[in-house]
Design a protein around this motif. Structure first.
Motif, PDB file in Angstrom:
ATOM      1  N   SER A  21      44.304 -16.352  15.791  1.00 57.00           N
ATOM      2  CA  SER A  21      45.553 -16.499  16.538  1.00 57.00           C
ATOM      3  C   SER A  21      45.220 -16.493  18.025  1.00 57.00           C
ATOM      4  N   LEU A  22      45.983 -17.243  18.783  1.00 58.64           N
ATOM      5  CA  LEU A  22      45.855 -17.287  20.238  1.00 58.64           C
ATOM      6  C   LEU A  22      47.250 -17.532  20.787  1.00 58.64           C
ATOM      7  N   LYS A  23      47.831 -16.493  21.347  1.00 57.21           N
ATOM      8  CA  LYS A  23      49.189 -16.557  21.876  1.00 57.21           C
ATOM      9  C   LYS A  23      50.137 -17.114  20.837  1.00 57.21           C
ATOM     10  N   ASP A  24      50.676 -18.308  21.059  1.00 58.35           N
ATOM     11  CA  ASP A  24      51.647 -18.874  20.121  1.00 58.35           C
ATOM     12  C   ASP A  24      51.031 -19.914  19.190  1.00 58.35           C
ATOM     13  N   GLU A  25      49.711 -19.881  19.034  1.00 59.70           N
ATOM     14  CA  GLU A  25      49.035 -20.851  18.176  1.00 59.70           C
ATOM     15  C   GLU A  25      48.214 -20.162  17.090  1.00 59.70           C
ATOM     16  N   ILE A  26      48.098 -20.862  15.976  1.00 59.94           N
ATOM     17  CA  ILE A  26      47.180 -20.465  14.903  1.00 59.94           C
ATOM     18  C   ILE A  26      46.109 -21.547  14.842  1.00 59.94           C
ATOM     19  N   ILE A  27      44.864 -21.131  14.883  1.00 63.11           N
ATOM     20  CA  ILE A  27      43.737 -22.058  14.851  1.00 63.11           C
ATOM     21  C   ILE A  27      43.000 -21.852  13.537  1.00 63.11           C
ATOM     22  N   THR A  28      42.872 -22.917  12.769  1.00 65.16           N
ATOM     23  CA  THR A  28      42.169 -22.861  11.491  1.00 65.16           C
ATOM     24  C   THR A  28      40.919 -23.723  11.581  1.00 65.16           C
ATOM     25  N   ALA A  29      39.783 -23.100  11.282  1.00 66.15           N
ATOM     26  CA  ALA A  29      38.503 -23.804  11.286  1.00 66.15           C
ATOM     27  C   ALA A  29      37.973 -23.828   9.858  1.00 66.15           C
ATOM     28  N   ASN A  30      37.812 -25.010   9.313  1.00 66.35           N
ATOM     29  CA  ASN A  30      37.221 -25.194   7.982  1.00 66.35           C
ATOM     30  C   ASN A  30      35.797 -25.699   8.167  1.00 66.35           C
ATOM     31  N   SER A  31      34.851 -24.965   7.603  1.00 70.10           N
ATOM     32  CA  SER A  31      33.452 -25.349   7.745  1.00 70.10           C
ATOM     33  C   SER A  31      32.678 -24.861   6.527  1.00 70.10           C
ATOM     34  N   PHE A  57      22.996 -16.054   5.122  1.00 69.13           N
ATOM     35  CA  PHE A  57      23.801 -17.222   5.455  1.00 69.13           C
ATOM     36  C   PHE A  57      23.495 -17.760   6.843  1.00 69.13           C
ATOM     37  N   ILE A  58      23.712 -19.058   6.984  1.00 72.48           N
ATOM     38  CA  ILE A  58      23.678 -19.740   8.272  1.00 72.48           C
ATOM     39  C   ILE A  58      24.959 -20.555   8.365  1.00 72.48           C
ATOM     40  N   ASP A  59      25.718 -20.380   9.439  1.00 73.83           N
ATOM     41  CA  ASP A  59      26.887 -21.213   9.652  1.00 73.83           C
ATOM     42  C   ASP A  59      26.404 -22.610  10.012  1.00 73.83           C
ATOM     43  N   THR A  60      26.996 -23.616   9.401  1.00 74.60           N
ATOM     44  CA  THR A  60      26.531 -24.990   9.613  1.00 74.60           C
ATOM     45  C   THR A  60      27.196 -25.677  10.806  1.00 74.60           C
ATOM     46  N   ALA A  61      27.977 -24.941  11.600  1.00 78.72           N
ATOM     47  CA  ALA A  61      28.694 -25.563  12.719  1.00 78.72           C
ATOM     48  C   ALA A  61      27.765 -26.306  13.671  1.00 78.72           C
ATOM     49  N   PRO A  86      11.885 -25.204   7.432  1.00 78.41           N
ATOM     50  CA  PRO A  86      10.934 -26.303   7.219  1.00 78.41           C
ATOM     51  C   PRO A  86      10.862 -26.809   5.778  1.00 78.41           C
ATOM     52  N   HIS A  87      11.238 -25.971   4.792  1.00 75.27           N
ATOM     53  CA  HIS A  87      11.172 -26.386   3.385  1.00 75.27           C
ATOM     54  C   HIS A  87      12.536 -26.830   2.845  1.00 75.27           C
ATOM     55  N   PHE A  88      13.481 -27.056   3.731  1.00 79.08           N
ATOM     56  CA  PHE A  88      14.826 -27.458   3.330  1.00 79.08           C
ATOM     57  C   PHE A  88      14.778 -28.690   2.440  1.00 79.08           C
ATOM     58  N   ASN A  89      15.575 -28.652   1.371  1.00 73.49           N
ATOM     59  CA  ASN A  89      15.662 -29.781   0.443  1.00 73.49           C
ATOM     60  C   ASN A  89      16.659 -30.788   1.010  1.00 73.49           C
ATOM     61  N   THR A  90      16.168 -31.927   1.422  1.00 71.16           N
ATOM     62  CA  THR A  90      17.029 -32.925   2.055  1.00 71.16           C
ATOM     63  C   THR A  90      17.989 -33.594   1.069  1.00 71.16           C
ATOM     64  N   ASN A  91      17.907 -33.249  -0.210  1.00 73.00           N
ATOM     65  CA  ASN A  91      18.923 -33.715  -1.168  1.00 73.00           C
ATOM     66  C   ASN A  91      20.249 -32.991  -0.945  1.00 73.00           C
ATOM     67  N   LEU A  92      20.224 -31.815  -0.339  1.00 70.05           N
ATOM     68  CA  LEU A  92      21.449 -31.093   0.005  1.00 70.05           C
ATOM     69  C   LEU A  92      21.973 -31.715   1.293  1.00 70.05           C
ATOM     70  N   LYS A  93      23.140 -32.286   1.231  1.00 69.59           N
ATOM     71  CA  LYS A  93      23.738 -32.970   2.386  1.00 69.59           C
ATOM     72  C   LYS A  93      24.892 -32.148   2.933  1.00 69.59           C
ATOM     73  N   PHE A  94      24.919 -32.003   4.259  1.00 69.65           N
ATOM     74  CA  PHE A  94      26.012 -31.287   4.907  1.00 69.65           C
ATOM     75  C   PHE A  94      27.228 -32.194   5.014  1.00 69.65           C
ATOM     76  N   PRO A  95      28.407 -31.689   4.632  1.00 71.29           N
ATOM     77  CA  PRO A  95      29.625 -32.501   4.767  1.00 71.29           C
ATOM     78  C   PRO A  95      29.944 -32.763   6.234  1.00 71.29           C
ATOM     79  N   LYS A  96      30.741 -33.767   6.455  1.00 74.75           N
ATOM     80  CA  LYS A  96      31.209 -34.094   7.797  1.00 74.75           C
ATOM     81  C   LYS A  96      31.976 -32.900   8.364  1.00 74.75           C
ATOM     82  N   LYS A  97      31.790 -32.642   9.648  1.00 76.11           N
ATOM     83  CA  LYS A  97      32.479 -31.528  10.314  1.00 76.11           C
ATOM     84  C   LYS A  97      33.980 -31.803  10.359  1.00 76.11           C
ATOM     85  N   ALA A  98      34.775 -30.797  10.023  1.00 79.74           N
ATOM     86  CA  ALA A  98      36.235 -30.929  10.040  1.00 79.74           C
ATOM     87  C   ALA A  98      36.775 -30.538  11.410  1.00 79.74           C
ATOM     88  N   ALA A  99      37.811 -31.207  11.830  1.00 76.09           N
ATOM     89  CA  ALA A  99      38.461 -30.867  13.087  1.00 76.09           C
ATOM     90  C   ALA A  99      39.222 -29.554  12.946  1.00 76.09           C
TER      91      ALA A  99
END
Length: 172
Positions: A110-120, A135-139, A151-164
């Motif tokens: 919350s920020l004053k009169d707004e609600i901010i939702t971040a999906n990640s 955990f690592i946040d993918t932001a 360095p050993h990350f499996n590149t078959n795991l794909k990160f989804p597009k960042k949400a607004a």
């Protein structure tokens, strides 16, 4: 905006492993992380943060100190955390000696009169065959720069597009 991204920080080989074997441990550890986040328990957050991030920030104690300072600034600026929800784990990938998967994360501020939702997403990582998870946040990571952290990350795991961010009027 930088503060939101910074705070959200908290908060692979070739073989795919059955998710059912690890779901309860991932849920247990990600739920503990979310609860620590809402309680401003930065020591617990540091305990659930992957070692690659801790190494960058100077260890668990330094991370807890930095998060405390950032939270104090956010509160002074009028931000308040309303909720953190972690979704179910996605497909598990092997990555060298580790297991990796994504879990969705929803942070509501919350920020004053707004609600901010971040999906990640959080990248869940186990170094002990699925018994415990950090955990690592993918932001701020993507399929191009993740190899710098893992360095050993499996590149078959794909990160989804960042949400607004979703900004709505606070009705309270």
């Amino acid at each position: 905006m930088k503060k939101i991204i910074f705070i959200s920080l908290f908060l692979i080989g070739l073989n795919v492993v059955s998710q059912n074997d690890y779901t309860s441990a991932i849920n247990r550890d990600s739920d503990a992380l979310a609860k620590a986040f809402l309680k401003n328990d930065f020591k617990t957050i540091a305990n659930f943060t992957h070692k690659s991030i801790l190494n960058l920030i100077g260890g668990k104690e330094n991370m807890a100190s930095v998060l405390t300072q950032e939270m104090e600034k956010m509160i002074a600026d009028g931000y308040g955390f309303k909720d953190v929800k972690i979704g179910p784990p996605r497909q598990i990938y092997t990555a060298g000696d580790e297991l990796h998967c994504l879990v969705s994360q929803k942070i509501v501020l919350s920020l004053k009169d707004e609600i901010i939702t971040a999906n990640s997403y959080l990248l869940a990582i186990s170094s002990d065959k699925g018994k415990t998870w950090t955990f690592i946040d993918t932001a701020k990571i993507n399929n191009e720069n993740i190899l710098e952290l893992l360095p050993h990350f499996n590149t078959n795991l794909k990160f989804p597009k960042k949400a607004a961010l979703i900004i709505t009027k606070n009705e309270e």
